[in-house]
Design a protein around this motif. Sequence first.
Motif, PDB file in Angstrom:
ATOM      1  N   THR A 168       0.784  -1.367  -0.009  1.00 39.88           N
ATOM      2  CA  THR A 168      -0.032   0.188  -0.181  1.00 39.88           C
ATOM      3  C   THR A 168       0.830   1.294  -0.041  1.00 39.88           C
ATOM      4  O   THR A 168       1.903   1.319   0.833  1.00 39.88           O
ATOM      5  CB  THR A 168      -0.732  -0.016   1.265  1.00 39.88           C
ATOM      6  OG1 THR A 168      -1.752  -1.148   1.060  1.00 39.88           O
ATOM      7  CG2 THR A 168      -1.748   1.329   1.293  1.00 39.88           C
TER       8      THR A 168
ATOM      9  N   THR B 261      -5.008   0.703  -2.047  1.00 43.73           N
ATOM     10  CA  THR B 261      -5.245  -0.174  -0.801  1.00 43.73           C
ATOM     11  C   THR B 261      -4.673  -1.674  -0.923  1.00 43.73           C
ATOM     12  O   THR B 261      -4.528  -2.115  -2.068  1.00 43.73           O
ATOM     13  CB  THR B 261      -6.698  -0.279  -0.714  1.00 43.73           C
ATOM     14  OG1 THR B 261      -7.223  -1.052  -1.720  1.00 43.73           O
ATOM     15  CG2 THR B 261      -7.306   1.127  -0.732  1.00 43.73           C
ATOM     16  N   ALA B 262      -4.554  -2.044   0.174  1.00 42.22           N
ATOM     17  CA  ALA B 262      -4.184  -3.577   0.174  1.00 42.22           C
ATOM     18  C   ALA B 262      -5.142  -4.360  -0.321  1.00 42.22           C
ATOM     19  O   ALA B 262      -4.904  -5.422  -1.241  1.00 42.22           O
ATOM     20  CB  ALA B 262      -3.893  -4.178   1.613  1.00 42.22           C
TER      21      ALA B 262
ATOM     22  N   THR C  36       1.775  -6.947   4.314  1.00 40.94           N
ATOM     23  CA  THR C  36       0.793  -6.156   4.749  1.00 40.94           C
ATOM     24  C   THR C  36       0.658  -6.520   6.421  1.00 40.94           C
ATOM     25  O   THR C  36       1.554  -7.531   6.703  1.00 40.94           O
ATOM     26  CB  THR C  36      -0.596  -6.630   4.182  1.00 40.94           C
ATOM     27  OG1 THR C  36      -1.772  -5.890   4.676  1.00 40.94           O
ATOM     28  CG2 THR C  36      -0.800  -7.971   4.386  1.00 40.94           C
TER      29      THR C  36
END
Length: 279
Positions: free
Chosen positions: A150, A187-188, A208
Motif C-alpha cells: 500500500t 489499498t491492500a 501487509t
Amino acid sequence: MNKLITLFATAASLIVASVVPFGQAHAGEVLDKVLQSKTLTVAVGTDWGAISHLDKNHELVGYDVDIVKQIAKSLGVEPKFVTPSWDVITSGMWEGRWDIAMGQMVPTEARAKVLNFPAVNIWVPSVAVVHKDSKATQPSDLEGKVVGVTGGSSDADYANHSLTPAWTNAKPIQYQFKAGQVKTYGTANIAYDDLRLGDGVRLDAVLTDALSAQEVIKAGYPLKILKPALYSGPGAIAILRGDKEFSEKIAAVVNEMKDDGTLSELSKKWYGADYSKEQ
C-alpha cells in the motif's frame, strides 16, 4: 517612523512564519476548533477490514471507529468521517481537512517529522502473503520477486529497505529479502485481488499486517502467510504535530480505555483476540 516600525514588524512575522514546520498545528489550535465546532473530523478508510469498513447499512464500523467515537464522546463532540487516501494521510498535508487519523499507523522517523502519535491502540506483526500455489516457504524466498504494498505504508518502507522505527524500545529492522520490484497500490485489497489471480501472474507477494491477511484468507482468497513475520510494531492514532493539549486529551481517553479493559474488549470483538498490548 510608524511606517518603518510596521515594515520591521511585518518582516519579523514573516521570518517567524518561515521557520514553522510544514503541516504543524499551533498550540491548542486543533483542540479549540474541535470544541468550538462540536465536531471531530476523522480520516478513516471504507475498506480497511476490521479497522474500519462499511456495513450492510452503509455505516462505518470497526475497531478504530469504536475507539474514535469514544474519543469524540469524551470531548463532548460528534465524529465526522472523511476518507482520504493513505499516502495523503501519512504525508501530513492535511490542510485542516481532518483533525485526527485512524488506521493503526506505524510510527516511523519520517512520519514523526510531521505527525504526532498520542496513543497506540494495537500491536500487530507485518507479514508477507503469497498465493497458495507459491513455492515460497519463508520471506527470504522472495529475494528478487515482485511484491505489492500500500502506498505510504510502513510495509512499503520495509520493501524499499527504508523503514526506521520511531516507537519506544523498537529493535532495528532486519530485512529478510530484497524485492526485485515493488508495486504500489491505493489499498491492500487491490493488491490482494492481483495476487489471487495466481502465483507470479501480477505479483509474487503482498506485504501487509497479519490481521488483514487473516481476514482475506478467511474470506476465501487462495493465499497463505509466510513465517516468520517481517517485523512487529504498534499501530497508533495520528494527529499533526504542535497541539500538545489535543494530543494529551487523546492520550488520556485511550489510556483510560486500556486501564478499564475497554480496548481489550474491543479488540476481542473485532479480531477475536486481544491485540491491544504489545505482542
